[in-house]
Design a protein around this motif. Structure first.
Motif, mmCIF file in Angstrom:
data_model
loop_
_atom_site.group_PDB
_atom_site.id
_atom_site.type_symbol
_atom_site.label_atom_id
_atom_site.label_comp_id
_atom_site.label_asym_id
_atom_site.label_seq_id
_atom_site.Cartn_x
_atom_site.Cartn_y
_atom_site.Cartn_z
ATOM 1 N N ILE A 69 0.864 -1.179 0.000
ATOM 2 C CA ILE A 69 0.000 0.000 0.000
ATOM 3 C C ILE A 69 0.902 1.231 0.000
ATOM 4 O O ILE A 69 1.795 1.350 0.836
ATOM 5 C CB ILE A 69 -0.912 0.042 1.243
ATOM 6 C CG1 ILE A 69 -1.771 -1.205 1.321
ATOM 7 C CG2 ILE A 69 -1.777 1.293 1.220
ATOM 8 C CD1 ILE A 69 -2.528 -1.349 2.620
ATOM 9 N N GLU A 70 0.662 2.111 -0.959
ATOM 10 C CA GLU A 70 1.432 3.346 -1.031
ATOM 11 C C GLU A 70 0.510 4.464 -1.518
ATOM 12 O O GLU A 70 0.079 4.459 -2.672
ATOM 13 C CB GLU A 70 2.607 3.189 -1.984
ATOM 14 C CG GLU A 70 3.524 4.386 -2.011
ATOM 15 C CD GLU A 70 4.727 4.158 -2.915
ATOM 16 O OE1 GLU A 70 5.076 5.101 -3.611
ATOM 17 O OE2 GLU A 70 5.274 3.053 -2.921
ATOM 18 N N ASN A 71 0.207 5.396 -0.632
ATOM 19 C CA ASN A 71 -0.710 6.505 -0.934
ATOM 20 C C ASN A 71 -2.036 5.976 -1.476
ATOM 21 O O ASN A 71 -2.770 5.331 -0.749
ATOM 22 C CB ASN A 71 -0.072 7.504 -1.894
ATOM 23 C CG ASN A 71 1.133 8.186 -1.290
ATOM 24 O OD1 ASN A 71 1.218 8.346 -0.076
ATOM 25 N ND2 ASN A 71 2.074 8.561 -2.125
ATOM 26 N N ASP A 72 -2.343 6.233 -2.750
ATOM 27 C CA ASP A 72 -3.615 5.788 -3.331
ATOM 28 C C ASP A 72 -3.455 4.547 -4.207
ATOM 29 O O ASP A 72 -4.370 4.188 -4.936
ATOM 30 C CB ASP A 72 -4.244 6.918 -4.150
ATOM 31 C CG ASP A 72 -4.770 8.037 -3.273
ATOM 32 O OD1 ASP A 72 -5.026 7.783 -2.086
ATOM 33 O OD2 ASP A 72 -4.935 9.164 -3.775
ATOM 34 N N ILE A 73 -2.307 3.899 -4.150
ATOM 35 C CA ILE A 73 -2.031 2.723 -4.970
ATOM 36 C C ILE A 73 -1.887 1.507 -4.057
ATOM 37 O O ILE A 73 -1.236 1.567 -3.017
ATOM 38 C CB ILE A 73 -0.715 2.899 -5.777
ATOM 39 C CG1 ILE A 73 -0.753 4.174 -6.617
ATOM 40 C CG2 ILE A 73 -0.413 1.679 -6.637
ATOM 41 C CD1 ILE A 73 -1.763 4.170 -7.728
ATOM 42 N N GLU A 87 -5.820 1.198 -8.034
ATOM 43 C CA GLU A 87 -6.133 2.368 -7.211
ATOM 44 C C GLU A 87 -6.800 1.869 -5.930
ATOM 45 O O GLU A 87 -7.506 0.866 -5.938
ATOM 46 C CB GLU A 87 -7.102 3.308 -7.935
ATOM 47 C CG GLU A 87 -6.514 4.042 -9.115
ATOM 48 C CD GLU A 87 -5.577 5.148 -8.698
ATOM 49 O OE1 GLU A 87 -5.847 5.805 -7.674
ATOM 50 O OE2 GLU A 87 -4.582 5.340 -9.399
ATOM 51 N N LYS A 88 -6.598 2.597 -4.862
ATOM 52 C CA LYS A 88 -7.225 2.233 -3.590
ATOM 53 C C LYS A 88 -8.752 2.263 -3.695
ATOM 54 O O LYS A 88 -9.448 1.491 -3.051
ATOM 55 C CB LYS A 88 -6.776 3.212 -2.508
ATOM 56 C CG LYS A 88 -6.693 2.636 -1.131
ATOM 57 C CD LYS A 88 -6.235 3.694 -0.147
ATOM 58 C CE LYS A 88 -5.104 3.191 0.683
ATOM 59 N NZ LYS A 88 -4.752 4.106 1.770
ATOM 60 N N SER A 89 -9.269 3.129 -4.547
ATOM 61 C CA SER A 89 -10.723 3.242 -4.714
ATOM 62 C C SER A 89 -11.331 2.018 -5.390
ATOM 63 O O SER A 89 -12.547 1.857 -5.400
ATOM 64 C CB SER A 89 -11.070 4.497 -5.510
ATOM 65 O OG SER A 89 -10.493 4.436 -6.802
ATOM 66 N N ALA A 90 -10.484 1.138 -5.974
ATOM 67 C CA ALA A 90 -10.987 -0.077 -6.612
ATOM 68 C C ALA A 90 -11.265 -1.186 -5.605
ATOM 69 O O ALA A 90 -11.860 -2.198 -5.945
ATOM 70 C CB ALA A 90 -9.998 -0.575 -7.663
#
Length: 100
Positions: A69-73, A87-90
């Motif tokens: 996990i790194e920022n939004d990835i 993307e984290k939103s996925a």
């Protein structure tokens, strides 16, 4: 013709209409807008609490284990040696079945 115009007049004024309109707005807020905002807040909280090693499900239905996990990835491993960068939103939710 005169009876049609007499039927169109109202004795109560605009207050009952305004109360009805206000009631519709309240019902719309409590049954549609508020639950949607709560769900979005819970989803954001879940994504902020992601940790390595969690078993997750993506929006597309892929099951995998969080590797990085790194920022939004995020990087998930869906099979041995198969890693996907997303993307984290996925990320949709935590998986109930562990990925081997």
């Amino acid at each position: 013709m005169q009876t049609i115009f007499l039927q169109a007049t109202s004795d109560g004024g605009m207050l009952p209409q305004l109360l009805m309109f206000g009631g519709i707005i309240l019902v719309f807020y409590f049954f549609m807008i508020r639950p949607q905002q709560k769900k979005a807040k819970d989803q954001k909280k879940f994504r902020d609490e992601l940790t390595k090693g969690m078993n997750v499900v993506t929006i597309g239905g892929l099951h995998g284990k969080l590797i990085g996990i790194e920022n939004d990835i995020v990087v998930i491993e869906v099979d041995k040696g198969v890693r996907l960068t997303l993307e984290k939103s996925a990320i949709s939710m935590e998986a109930t079945v562990k990925v081997q």
